[in-house]
Design a protein around this motif. Sequence first.
Motif, PDB file in Angstrom:
ATOM      1  N   ARG A 127       0.835  -1.207   0.000  1.00 17.18           N
ATOM      2  CA  ARG A 127       0.000   0.000   0.000  1.00 17.18           C
ATOM      3  C   ARG A 127       0.867   1.252   0.000  1.00 17.18           C
ATOM      4  O   ARG A 127       0.540   2.253  -0.649  1.00 17.18           O
ATOM      5  N   HIS A 129       3.912   1.403  -1.315  1.00 15.84           N
ATOM      6  CA  HIS A 129       4.485   1.473  -2.657  1.00 15.84           C
ATOM      7  C   HIS A 129       3.462   1.960  -3.678  1.00 15.84           C
ATOM      8  O   HIS A 129       3.772   2.817  -4.508  1.00 15.84           O
ATOM      9  N   ARG A 130       2.258   1.430  -3.629  1.00 19.25           N
ATOM     10  CA  ARG A 130       1.238   1.806  -4.609  1.00 19.25           C
ATOM     11  C   ARG A 130       0.860   3.274  -4.461  1.00 19.25           C
ATOM     12  O   ARG A 130       0.663   3.987  -5.458  1.00 19.25           O
ATOM     13  N   ARG A 213      -0.587  -5.326  -4.730  1.00 14.48           N
ATOM     14  CA  ARG A 213       0.201  -4.977  -5.912  1.00 14.48           C
ATOM     15  C   ARG A 213       0.904  -6.230  -6.435  1.00 14.48           C
ATOM     16  O   ARG A 213       1.759  -6.800  -5.757  1.00 14.48           O
TER      17      ARG A 213
END
Length: 264
Positions: A127, A129-130, A213
């Motif tokens: 989360r 990273h996204r 992801r």
Amino acid sequence: MAVFTDLSEIDCARIATTYRLGRLTSVIGIADGDAETTFLFRADRGEFIVTVFEGAPDPCDLERAFRTMETLAAAGVPCPATFRTDAGAATMTLSGKLVAVVGFVPGSRPSELTSAKSRALGNCTARIHRTLAASVAGSRRGLPKGAVHGALNRDNVFFLGEEVSGVINFRLRHDDLLIAELAQVLLHWTARADGTLDGGLAGALLAGYEDVRSLSENERQALPAFVMAATATSLAQDDRIADLEASAHRAFASAMAFAKGPHS
């Protein structure tokens, strides 16, 4: 760690006023960190972590950390609430030292890692990273790149039960290959003493990550090498040169088992 800087009642009142914390009921020094002094302020508006920076951090770095936490909080990622001065600044100056205030994060650092905690950690990493990856486009090697936390180790992640309740310390946030940070998370949280990854914990962590992801094929192929590099770097920093080659190879071999396909 000792408390390096003592705050007088006047200092505490000034901080509470500057950040609109309300009437203070208690101030407790926290033995944590190695380059700053940290206090727990209890006040009418709740509980707050007040950090007095003993070195000379760049205010721009602290501002960037605040903006990162604000972006993540808006996306539902658990991290400290930020508090700013009336002028909108992330910091104030007290006796020549920078001071910052964030909300108290509930939970605690885990004494042991379970599969459920591993999955929750993987989910939270993805989360982050996204949410932040949109700030950087691609990389020359075809591996996705973006803003990463920089230190997702056991000092900086708190749990309530089996869920991540908060991620702290965004001062090392920087742009990097996302797979590089994922490899470091696997190492910090699932590696055994001999360098191999705990299969159950690593598999759960990657499954949680891919709930949010999905890894690209290039990332899958690159993951074992990044785990090996992270292992070698960690051992070198600990002056464990004699163990470096063998442990790094064991880390690579164990990571190969998790790079072959989706995890359930």
